[in-house]
Design a protein around this motif. Structure first.
Motif, short mmCIF file in Angstrom:
data_model
loop_
_atom_site.label_atom_id
_atom_site.label_comp_id
_atom_site.label_asym_id
_atom_site.label_seq_id
_atom_site.Cartn_x
_atom_site.Cartn_y
_atom_site.Cartn_z
N PRO A 131 0.83 -1.21 0.00
CA PRO A 131 0.00 0.00 0.00
C PRO A 131 0.86 1.26 0.00
O PRO A 131 1.83 1.36 0.74
CB PRO A 131 -0.80 -0.12 1.31
N VAL A 132 0.49 2.20 -0.86
CA VAL A 132 1.15 3.51 -0.91
C VAL A 132 0.04 4.54 -0.70
O VAL A 132 -0.80 4.75 -1.58
CB VAL A 132 1.89 3.72 -2.26
N ARG A 133 0.04 5.14 0.46
CA ARG A 133 -1.04 6.06 0.83
C ARG A 133 -0.84 7.44 0.23
O ARG A 133 0.27 7.96 0.20
CB ARG A 133 -1.13 6.15 2.35
N THR A 139 -2.94 3.70 -3.26
CA THR A 139 -2.64 2.85 -4.40
C THR A 139 -2.00 1.58 -3.85
O THR A 139 -1.02 1.63 -3.11
CB THR A 139 -1.70 3.53 -5.40
N TRP A 140 -2.62 0.45 -4.20
CA TRP A 140 -2.18 -0.86 -3.76
C TRP A 140 -1.49 -1.53 -4.94
O TRP A 140 -2.09 -1.70 -5.99
CB TRP A 140 -3.38 -1.69 -3.32
N PHE A 141 -0.22 -1.93 -4.76
CA PHE A 141 0.54 -2.60 -5.81
C PHE A 141 0.63 -4.09 -5.50
O PHE A 141 1.04 -4.47 -4.40
CB PHE A 141 1.97 -2.04 -5.90
N TYR A 148 3.31 -6.37 -12.46
CA TYR A 148 2.89 -5.49 -11.36
C TYR A 148 1.54 -4.89 -11.73
O TYR A 148 1.31 -4.47 -12.88
CB TYR A 148 3.91 -4.38 -11.13
N VAL A 149 0.64 -4.89 -10.74
CA VAL A 149 -0.70 -4.35 -10.92
C VAL A 149 -0.91 -3.31 -9.83
O VAL A 149 -0.53 -3.53 -8.68
CB VAL A 149 -1.77 -5.47 -10.80
N ALA A 150 -1.51 -2.19 -10.18
CA ALA A 150 -1.84 -1.15 -9.21
C ALA A 150 -3.35 -0.96 -9.16
O ALA A 150 -4.01 -0.94 -10.20
CB ALA A 150 -1.17 0.17 -9.58
N LEU A 151 -3.87 -0.84 -7.96
CA LEU A 151 -5.29 -0.57 -7.75
C LEU A 151 -5.37 0.69 -6.90
O LEU A 151 -5.00 0.68 -5.72
CB LEU A 151 -5.97 -1.74 -7.04
#
Length: 180
Positions: A131-133, A139-141, A148-151
């Motif tokens: 998680p990158v807040r 954004t969750w990688f 690599y997928v980002a949500l």
């Protein structure tokens, strides 16, 4: 010698009063239909996404993942419907929810720079996420799959999109060791 002042004609006073009244009504009516300066204007049409560096976005892994994604994802007791993307849509992207605050998935990205040997990862349904807040979103990688997928989700979305995507990723993409 000064000349005596005379009162304005009664018709002019009445006309001025009527004009002031009409002006006040016009201002009130206009304020009801004018957009609120504090609220963003609603957008219509497809969602525009800016392109990002995603060298594997057209890979078979991303194609399989995108084909398996649902038309709706759960969010805080409701559902978020898929949003159409504006052309040219970035490869490997899908979005759900509200145009002003969507949930956006991007597949085939480069390794996130925040991924280090000491990164605190979270596991959801067997999938490891970084998680990158941000200010109003996270954004969750996905960091343990061949791509690599980002949500990116607004804080108001709850955990439903993350859980749904984790389940799909777990069946569509093979797990591999995390490479920080």
């Amino acid at each position: 010698m000064t000349e005596p002042r005379t009162a304005p004609p009664r018709a002019a006073v009445v006309a001025a009063a009527v004009l002031v009244g009409l002006l006040a009504v016009g201002v009130i009516v206009a304020s009801r239909f004018a957009p609120d300066a504090d609220q963003p204007m609603a957008q219509t049409g497809p969602l525009g996404l800016v392109p990002v560096d995603a060298p594997q976005s057209t890979s078979p892994d991303c194609a399989d993942l995108l084909a398996a994604l649902p038309a709706e994802v759960p969010s805080n007791g409701g559902v978020l419907a898929a949003l159409p993307l504006a052309d040219p849509a970035p490869a490997g992207a899908k979005a759900w929810g509200e145009r002003l605050d969507p949930v956006v998935l991007r597949c085939g990205l480069r390794k996130p720079p925040e991924l280090t040997p000491t990164s605190a990862l979270q596991e959801v349904s067997g999938v490891k996420w970084l998680p990158v807040r941000g200010d109003l979103s996270t954004t969750w990688f996905i960091v343990d799959r061949p791509v690599y997928v980002a949500l990116t989700m607004p804080d108001s979305a709850g955990s439903g999109p993350l859980q749904t995507i984790s389940t799909i990723v777990g069946t569509e993409l093979a797990a591999q060791p995390v490479d920080p």
